[in-house]
Design a protein around this motif. Sequence first.
Motif, PDB file in Angstrom:
ATOM      1  N   GLU A   1       0.837  -1.194   0.000  1.00 44.47           N
ATOM      2  CA  GLU A   1       0.000   0.000   0.000  1.00 44.47           C
ATOM      3  C   GLU A   1       0.874   1.247   0.000  1.00 44.47           C
ATOM      4  O   GLU A   1       2.046   1.203   0.346  1.00 44.47           O
ATOM      5  CB  GLU A   1      -0.916   0.015   1.236  1.00 44.47           C
ATOM      6  CG  GLU A   1      -1.876  -1.169   1.321  1.00 44.47           C
ATOM      7  CD  GLU A   1      -2.671  -1.154   2.608  1.00 44.47           C
ATOM      8  OE1 GLU A   1      -2.482  -0.225   3.426  1.00 44.47           O
ATOM      9  OE2 GLU A   1      -3.489  -2.075   2.802  1.00 44.47           O
ATOM     10  N   GLY A   2       0.269   2.360  -0.393  1.00 40.05           N
ATOM     11  CA  GLY A   2       0.967   3.626  -0.306  1.00 40.05           C
ATOM     12  C   GLY A   2       1.732   3.997  -1.554  1.00 40.05           C
ATOM     13  O   GLY A   2       1.685   3.327  -2.592  1.00 40.05           O
ATOM     14  N   SER A   3       2.478   5.084  -1.449  1.00 37.88           N
ATOM     15  CA  SER A   3       3.229   5.624  -2.588  1.00 37.88           C
ATOM     16  C   SER A   3       4.613   5.003  -2.729  1.00 37.88           C
ATOM     17  O   SER A   3       5.319   5.276  -3.694  1.00 37.88           O
ATOM     18  CB  SER A   3       3.367   7.142  -2.438  1.00 37.88           C
ATOM     19  OG  SER A   3       2.096   7.761  -2.393  1.00 37.88           O
ATOM     20  N   LYS A   4       5.019   4.211  -1.747  1.00 40.97           N
ATOM     21  CA  LYS A   4       6.275   3.472  -1.828  1.00 40.97           C
ATOM     22  C   LYS A   4       6.020   2.062  -1.316  1.00 40.97           C
ATOM     23  O   LYS A   4       5.628   1.862  -0.170  1.00 40.97           O
ATOM     24  CB  LYS A   4       7.362   4.163  -0.998  1.00 40.97           C
ATOM     25  CG  LYS A   4       8.764   3.603  -1.233  1.00 40.97           C
ATOM     26  CD  LYS A   4       9.788   4.266  -0.326  1.00 40.97           C
ATOM     27  CE  LYS A   4      10.170   5.636  -0.809  1.00 40.97           C
ATOM     28  NZ  LYS A   4      11.311   6.196  -0.039  1.00 40.97           N
ATOM     29  N   ARG A   5       6.235   1.068  -2.190  1.00 36.37           N
ATOM     30  CA  ARG A   5       5.928  -0.325  -1.866  1.00 36.37           C
ATOM     31  C   ARG A   5       7.141  -1.202  -2.187  1.00 36.37           C
ATOM     32  O   ARG A   5       8.123  -0.748  -2.762  1.00 36.37           O
ATOM     33  CB  ARG A   5       4.701  -0.805  -2.662  1.00 36.37           C
ATOM     34  CG  ARG A   5       3.528   0.157  -2.599  1.00 36.37           C
ATOM     35  CD  ARG A   5       2.352  -0.301  -3.437  1.00 36.37           C
ATOM     36  NE  ARG A   5       1.329   0.745  -3.531  1.00 36.37           N
ATOM     37  CZ  ARG A   5       0.178   0.627  -4.179  1.00 36.37           C
ATOM     38  NH1 ARG A   5      -0.104  -0.516  -4.828  1.00 36.37           N
ATOM     39  NH2 ARG A   5      -0.678   1.627  -4.217  1.00 36.37           N
ATOM     40  N   THR A   6       7.039  -2.461  -1.831  1.00 38.11           N
ATOM     41  CA  THR A   6       8.105  -3.393  -2.200  1.00 38.11           C
ATOM     42  C   THR A   6       7.852  -3.922  -3.607  1.00 38.11           C
ATOM     43  O   THR A   6       6.697  -4.031  -4.047  1.00 38.11           O
ATOM     44  CB  THR A   6       8.189  -4.570  -1.227  1.00 38.11           C
ATOM     45  OG1 THR A   6       6.963  -5.319  -1.284  1.00 38.11           O
ATOM     46  CG2 THR A   6       8.433  -4.088   0.193  1.00 38.11           C
ATOM     47  N   VAL A   7       8.925  -4.247  -4.304  1.00 39.93           N
ATOM     48  CA  VAL A   7       8.793  -4.815  -5.650  1.00 39.93           C
ATOM     49  C   VAL A   7       8.056  -6.156  -5.593  1.00 39.93           C
ATOM     50  O   VAL A   7       7.216  -6.446  -6.457  1.00 39.93           O
ATOM     51  CB  VAL A   7      10.183  -4.985  -6.296  1.00 39.93           C
ATOM     52  CG1 VAL A   7      10.101  -5.854  -7.553  1.00 39.93           C
ATOM     53  CG2 VAL A   7      10.770  -3.620  -6.644  1.00 39.93           C
ATOM     54  N   THR A   8       8.341  -6.964  -4.564  1.00 44.68           N
ATOM     55  CA  THR A   8       7.684  -8.275  -4.485  1.00 44.68           C
ATOM     56  C   THR A   8       6.179  -8.133  -4.316  1.00 44.68           C
ATOM     57  O   THR A   8       5.410  -8.939  -4.856  1.00 44.68           O
ATOM     58  CB  THR A   8       8.263  -9.102  -3.322  1.00 44.68           C
ATOM     59  OG1 THR A   8       8.266  -8.309  -2.125  1.00 44.68           O
ATOM     60  CG2 THR A   8       9.676  -9.549  -3.626  1.00 44.68           C
ATOM     61  N   SER A   9       5.727  -7.116  -3.589  1.00 47.99           N
ATOM     62  CA  SER A   9       4.276  -6.931  -3.420  1.00 47.99           C
ATOM     63  C   SER A   9       3.632  -6.519  -4.739  1.00 47.99           C
ATOM     64  O   SER A   9       2.518  -6.957  -5.064  1.00 47.99           O
ATOM     65  CB  SER A   9       3.987  -5.891  -2.335  1.00 47.99           C
ATOM     66  OG  SER A   9       4.278  -4.575  -2.782  1.00 47.99           O
ATOM     67  N   VAL A  10       4.333  -5.690  -5.526  1.00 53.99           N
ATOM     68  CA  VAL A  10       3.801  -5.289  -6.828  1.00 53.99           C
ATOM     69  C   VAL A  10       3.779  -6.484  -7.777  1.00 53.99           C
ATOM     70  O   VAL A  10       2.820  -6.661  -8.546  1.00 53.99           O
ATOM     71  CB  VAL A  10       4.631  -4.135  -7.421  1.00 53.99           C
ATOM     72  CG1 VAL A  10       4.229  -3.851  -8.865  1.00 53.99           C
ATOM     73  CG2 VAL A  10       4.452  -2.879  -6.579  1.00 53.99           C
ATOM     74  N   MET A  11       4.800  -7.307  -7.720  1.00 56.57           N
ATOM     75  CA  MET A  11       4.824  -8.504  -8.565  1.00 56.57           C
ATOM     76  C   MET A  11       3.664  -9.439  -8.213  1.00 56.57           C
ATOM     77  O   MET A  11       3.052 -10.058  -9.102  1.00 56.57           O
ATOM     78  CB  MET A  11       6.163  -9.229  -8.411  1.00 56.57           C
ATOM     79  CG  MET A  11       7.348  -8.513  -9.055  1.00 56.57           C
ATOM     80  SD  MET A  11       7.183  -8.386 -10.856  1.00 56.57           S
ATOM     81  CE  MET A  11       8.811  -7.767 -11.297  1.00 56.57           C
ATOM     82  N   LYS A  12       3.335  -9.544  -6.926  1.00 59.40           N
ATOM     83  CA  LYS A  12       2.183 -10.357  -6.524  1.00 59.40           C
ATOM     84  C   LYS A  12       0.891  -9.776  -7.086  1.00 59.40           C
ATOM     85  O   LYS A  12      -0.005 -10.520  -7.518  1.00 59.40           O
ATOM     86  CB  LYS A  12       2.119 -10.449  -4.999  1.00 59.40           C
ATOM     87  CG  LYS A  12       3.186 -11.332  -4.387  1.00 59.40           C
ATOM     88  CD  LYS A  12       3.084 -11.357  -2.866  1.00 59.40           C
ATOM     89  CE  LYS A  12       4.190 -12.214  -2.257  1.00 59.40           C
ATOM     90  NZ  LYS A  12       4.136 -12.209  -0.768  1.00 59.40           N
ATOM     91  N   THR A  13       0.789  -8.456  -7.080  1.00 56.03           N
ATOM     92  CA  THR A  13      -0.388  -7.807  -7.666  1.00 56.03           C
ATOM     93  C   THR A  13      -0.485  -8.124  -9.147  1.00 56.03           C
ATOM     94  O   THR A  13      -1.572  -8.432  -9.663  1.00 56.03           O
ATOM     95  CB  THR A  13      -0.304  -6.282  -7.463  1.00 56.03           C
ATOM     96  OG1 THR A  13      -0.285  -5.986  -6.067  1.00 56.03           O
ATOM     97  CG2 THR A  13      -1.500  -5.583  -8.101  1.00 56.03           C
ATOM     98  N   LEU A  14       0.658  -8.073  -9.843  1.00 55.03           N
ATOM     99  CA  LEU A  14       0.657  -8.373 -11.274  1.00 55.03           C
ATOM    100  C   LEU A  14       0.296  -9.834 -11.532  1.00 55.03           C
ATOM    101  O   LEU A  14      -0.405 -10.146 -12.505  1.00 55.03           O
ATOM    102  CB  LEU A  14       2.028  -8.052 -11.876  1.00 55.03           C
ATOM    103  CG  LEU A  14       2.454  -6.581 -11.830  1.00 55.03           C
ATOM    104  CD1 LEU A  14       3.820  -6.402 -12.484  1.00 55.03           C
ATOM    105  CD2 LEU A  14       1.424  -5.681 -12.491  1.00 55.03           C
ATOM    106  N   GLU A  15       0.750 -10.733 -10.656  1.00 55.29           N
ATOM    107  CA  GLU A  15       0.383 -12.144 -10.785  1.00 55.29           C
ATOM    108  C   GLU A  15      -1.123 -12.322 -10.631  1.00 55.29           C
ATOM    109  O   GLU A  15      -1.754 -13.096 -11.363  1.00 55.29           O
ATOM    110  CB  GLU A  15       1.120 -12.974  -9.730  1.00 55.29           C
ATOM    111  CG  GLU A  15       2.585 -13.217 -10.048  1.00 55.29           C
ATOM    112  CD  GLU A  15       3.261 -14.055  -8.978  1.00 55.29           C
ATOM    113  OE1 GLU A  15       2.598 -14.387  -7.968  1.00 55.29           O
ATOM    114  OE2 GLU A  15       4.446 -14.374  -9.144  1.00 55.29           O
ATOM    115  N   MET A  16      -1.708 -11.617  -9.675  1.00 57.46           N
ATOM    116  CA  MET A  16      -3.156 -11.704  -9.452  1.00 57.46           C
ATOM    117  C   MET A  16      -3.936 -11.186 -10.658  1.00 57.46           C
ATOM    118  O   MET A  16      -5.063 -11.620 -10.915  1.00 57.46           O
ATOM    119  CB  MET A  16      -3.542 -10.913  -8.200  1.00 57.46           C
ATOM    120  CG  MET A  16      -3.017 -11.522  -6.907  1.00 57.46           C
ATOM    121  SD  MET A  16      -3.271 -10.454  -5.466  1.00 57.46           S
ATOM    122  CE  MET A  16      -5.056 -10.290  -5.475  1.00 57.46           C
TER     123      MET A  16
END
Length: 528
Positions: free
Chosen positions: A270-285
Motif C-alpha cells: 500500500e501507499g506511494s512506496k511499496r516493495t517490488v515483491t508486493s507489486v509482482m504479486k499484484t501483477l500475478e493476481m
Amino acid sequence: MTLSEIQEIAEVDIISSNGTLKVRSTTKPKKKKVRVYLTRTSLPSYLLTESLKELGFKVDLIESSFLLAAHSKTKCDLLWCGCDTDEAVPAKLQNRIPAMKFACRKGPMCQLVNLMHELFPGHFTFLPLSWPIPSQYAAFCHYAFTQQEPKTTQYYILKPDEGSQGDGIYLFKSPMDITQGTMSRNCVVQHYIHNPLLIENYKFDFRLYVLISKLDPLEAYLCKEGLARFCTEKYEKPNTKNIGKSYMHLTNYSLNKYSSDFVRSEEDSEGSKRTVTSVMKTLEMLGHNTDKIWASIIDIVFKTLICIAPLTKVEQLNLENIKLNSTHHFHLLGFDILLDEDLNPFLLEINGFPSMRTDSEIYDSLMQKTTIPSPVDEKVKKTALKGALHILFKHKVDESYCPVVGPEIPDERKPYLIFEDCRKLFTLFLKKSTLRKGSMLGSSGFRSFIRSCKVLQIIPGVTNADMDLLYINIIQQSDQSSQKCLSFLSFYRLLLTLAIKKFPDAPKYESLKQFVDLCFANYTICNK
C-alpha cells in the motif's frame, strides 16, 4: 557430582555409548570480529551492524570522517563510504569501485548502449531512444522533425547528465522547447514512454539493487527485492497542459515526498512506496507472467553491465592515487526500471549512489520537515545490504540475490564482450602516447596503433593522410574535442569506421570483430 553438573561446569556433552563415556565440547566458536568504518553515507549504522551480526560477526563499527579513515594505521575489514573518491584507504573491502560513477552517468551509459544497439539490432532495445546533448543535438532534431509517429506520443524528457533526485528533469514536445541554459551543460534527451503500466491508475517504477562484487573479471548479482515508487497524481497521457505536472509523470521519491497526496504506509503493498515483491504479486493476481518480467530485467542488467565495465576500467587509468590491488572494491548500484503497458521493462537510468536511508520525510504547509521511520525502506534496504554482505564475506549467494554475470559467459553471449576487446586494444597504446592524459589517446599513441597493427596494410588504398584526417574528424565529433585526443568511445568509433572500410558488406559486429582480431594478430607479430 552428577553428569549434568559436570556438563554444566565444563560446557561439554557427555555421551554414553555402549558403556563408554565420550566427551564432546559444546563451546561455541568465537565470532569473528569485523572492524567497519562508516563515513559520509546515508546508510544508518544500525542497519549495517544488525546485518553483520545476523551473519554471525562481532562488529566494531566506527563512524568517522573520511580523513580519519584514510589516514588510519589500522586496516579495517570494511569501509562504507557515501562519496566517490580516488584517495586510497586501508581497507580489505570498500563499497566503491573507482570510476564507476563516470560510466553510470546518463550520457556515457546511453552512448554505450546505443553503440551496442548499432552492433546488435533488436538486442539492446531496453533503453528509450536517447541522445546525449549537446553532442547529438543535430541528430535529435533530425529525428524529431522527420519521424512520423502520432503527435499524441511525440514527447521527450530531458535529464541532466549528472543530475539526481529529479533535479532539472522536464518534459517537452519539440527541440525548440529546450532552454538555452540546458544547452550549456551535458544532458540526455529520451523519448518519453507515454504508455506506462499503471496500478490503480498511477504510474510507478522499480528501484532495484545490483551488486558488482568484482569488476575484473566481472561478477554481479541482482537483489530480488526493491522499491516500487509511485507517482502521487493519477496518470494521463502527456499533452501540452499536463507535461509540467511532476507528480503525474516523474516517479522520483525526492519529488513526490513534497506532495500532499503522498501516502505513507507500514504495509508492503500500500501507499506511494511499496516493495517490488508486493507489486509482482499484484501483477500475478492480474494474470501477468512475472517470471518473464524478472527474466527480462536480468537480461537488461547483464547487457548494461557488459557495456559499462570496460569504460570503468579505462577511466580508472585517470586515478593515480588508487591502488586497485590492495583493496577489494565492490559497488551497489541502483537500477531504475519502468514497465510499459505491454510489460516490457525499460532502463531509465543507473544511480551510482543509491540512497540507503530508512526514514521518510513529512512536510507541513510551511514546508517544515519531520522525519519518521519507513518500514518499507528498512525492509528493502536491509534485504539488499545483508544479501550483499553475505556474498562478500561468506562468498555464497543467499536467497535474496540471483547471479547476473559470472566468470563464465555463455557462448551465445560472448559477442557482447566486443567492448572489452576494444578496451584491451585501446590500452595497449595509451602508454605510447606522449600526451600523458590518463585515459586519453594522443596523436603519438594513435600513430603507434597505425604502425603496430599495420592498419594501412589491412585496408589497401588508405594513406597516413587519410588516417590523420579521420583522427581529427572523430575528435571533432566527440564530447572531448577541446582535448585534441581520443577517448575510449572515440577510439571505438574509429575502429568501427575502419572495420566498415575493410569489410563493407558484413554486418557491423562481424566487421568490427574481424578487424579487431586482425589488429591483435598484427600487433603480436610486430612485437615478437
